[in-house]
Design an enzyme around this catalytic site. Structure first.
Site, short mmCIF file in Angstrom:
data_model
loop_
_atom_site.label_atom_id
_atom_site.label_comp_id
_atom_site.label_asym_id
_atom_site.label_seq_id
_atom_site.Cartn_x
_atom_site.Cartn_y
_atom_site.Cartn_z
N SER A 13 0.85 -1.19 0.00
CA SER A 13 0.00 0.00 0.00
C SER A 13 0.89 1.25 0.00
O SER A 13 1.81 1.35 -0.81
CB SER A 13 -0.96 -0.04 1.19
N ARG A 70 -12.04 6.34 9.33
CA ARG A 70 -11.56 4.96 9.21
C ARG A 70 -12.56 4.09 8.45
O ARG A 70 -12.17 3.24 7.67
CB ARG A 70 -11.32 4.38 10.61
N ASP A 124 -8.42 -5.69 -6.12
CA ASP A 124 -8.04 -4.44 -5.45
C ASP A 124 -8.45 -3.25 -6.30
O ASP A 124 -7.99 -3.10 -7.43
CB ASP A 124 -6.53 -4.45 -5.21
N HIS A 144 -7.99 -4.98 -1.53
CA HIS A 144 -6.69 -4.44 -1.16
C HIS A 144 -6.09 -5.14 0.06
O HIS A 144 -4.89 -5.37 0.13
CB HIS A 144 -6.85 -2.94 -0.88
N ASP A 145 -6.94 -5.48 1.02
CA ASP A 145 -6.46 -6.09 2.25
C ASP A 145 -5.84 -7.47 2.05
O ASP A 145 -5.25 -8.01 2.99
CB ASP A 145 -7.60 -6.20 3.27
#
Length: 392
Positions: free
Chosen positions: A147, A215, A324, A357-358
């Protein structure tokens, strides 16, 4: 000079006065770092954390849980600490031990708060370079990061190419696209609109509600449509809304006028993630780090990304995640082309995952093998590949 040891080290090192790229200076910058393995002189690997991560890459649980790449870094793992000497440093502006907005300003005795200078990815790299100098490390076998940590790795190839043999940017890009810039702007406004914000000088209180919303916005970008559909669907939560951080405003206030069946599983999940996050992170730090990510541009002061990489004569492994949309496969393809135009031997591995993405954090069984092969190979063993390859 502090010499590396063969033991795992968790420490903080004073680097003295530090001038940021914005031109402002603080009287002392302390850098929190950890090392793993034994340094032999030519086996150092710098691991760069993501936006809200820390230098705690692997090992025992702390406030964040176990190390954030515990299944990638360690004895016998993809980045094998039996063979490699791993260094990880918390970046300036964060809140995990390296000097940041919540740190005490020695000139006033109060937290820096709004007086803390703006930070850049370039500042992160300069601090890491000074730390490595103090550790007696003048050459890196590799720099790896995911990232915004991947941007950190790219900046090493640009800024200190003579020090780096290999770079491994994971799930990253050379800059944020406009959609991510827009979402980041909304997250920033969520924090600064919180009544507890107080212009950034809110200590000892915290703008928990604004940080929680920020968040949640960020977390949505870390997941894919497929993963959210599979995990949550449109199901309603079994429990009533929890104690969403609200600076004294009750959780019922935000759903006034709606029945209890308006609270869905996906919202419950986001509330849970927000509650965890505000307990461990600082709102000022979040703003400083997202600002650094938003403003990062590999081609800054150059005509192109390829020109920015022109002095790097090592090798690169680019890893992207098919699901992603935070940093897309196409962005890694662009980086691959830039490395090629710069004459750098590069490989792109696009890993098939619906988790978004994670996945670079949550699916070590996908991410680990190409990193292991790349670190253990020479250039003839790991031939450059332009087309994206999907790991099954």
């Amino acid at each position: 000079m502090t010499e590396p040891t063969d033991a795992t080290v968790d420490s903080t090192l004073s680097l003295g006065p530090f001038e940021f790229e914005c031109g402002e200076e603080i009287p002392e910058l302390e850098a929190a770092y950890e090392t793993y393995g034994e340094f032999t002189g030519d086996n150092a690997i710098l691991v760069c954390h993501a936006l809200t991560g820390s230098h705690h890459v692997t090992g025992a649980a702390d406030g964040q849980g176990e190390g954030w790449w515990d299944q990638i870094v360690g004895p016998g793992k993809a980045i094998d600490t039996h063979e490699q000497f791993v260094v990880a440093a918390n970046v300036p502006g964060s809140c995990y031990g390296t000097t940041g907005p919540a740190s005490t300003n020695p000139e006033t005795g109060d937290p820096y708060g709004s007086d803390f200078p703006a930070v850049t990815v370039g500042d992160w790299v300069r601090v890491q370079r000074r730390l490595l100098d103090d550790l007696g490390i003048d050459r890196l076998r590799a720099v790896v990061g995911g990232s915004v940590g991947g941007m950190n790795a790219l900046e090493w190839a640009k800024r200190y190419p003579e020090m780096v043999e290999r770079v491994i940017p994971v799930a990253t890009g050379s800059r944020l696209d406009p959609q991510l810039l827009a979402l980041s702007a909304v997250a920033r406004r969520a924090i600064t609109s919180d009544p507890a914000w107080q212009g950034g000088d809110y200590y000892p209180d915290h703008p928990d509600s604004g940080l929680a919303l920020a968040r949640q916005l960020g977390h949505i970008t870390y997941l894919s449509k497929d993963s959210m559909g599979e995990k949550f669907g449109r199901d309603f939560a079994d429990a009533a809304p929890g104690s969403f951080p609200s600076n004294g405003r009750g959780a019922d206030d935000r759903i006034a006028g709606f029945g209890p069946d308006s609270y869905r599983d996906v919202e419950s999940y986001l509330d849970y993630q927000a509650e965890k996050f505000v307990r461990r992170f600082d709102a000022n730090s979040y703003l400083h780090l997202t600002h650094a990510m938003e403003n990062y541009d590999l081609a800054a002061d150059c005509d192109s990304d390829a020109e920015a990489l022109a002095d790097f004569d090592g090798e690169a492994l680019l890893i992207s995640i098919s699901g992603d949309w935070h940093f897309t496969v196409e962005q890694s393809n662009h980086l691959m082309e830039s490395f090629e135009r710069a004459g750098v031997e590069a490989t792109h591995r696009s890993l098939h995952s619906d988790h978004g993405h994670d996945a670079f954090l949550t699916e070590p069984e996908l991410v680990g093998p190409p990193i292991r092969r790349f670190l253990s190979s020479d250039s003839s063993d790991f031939a450059p590949v332009h087309a994206s390859l999907f790991a099954q």
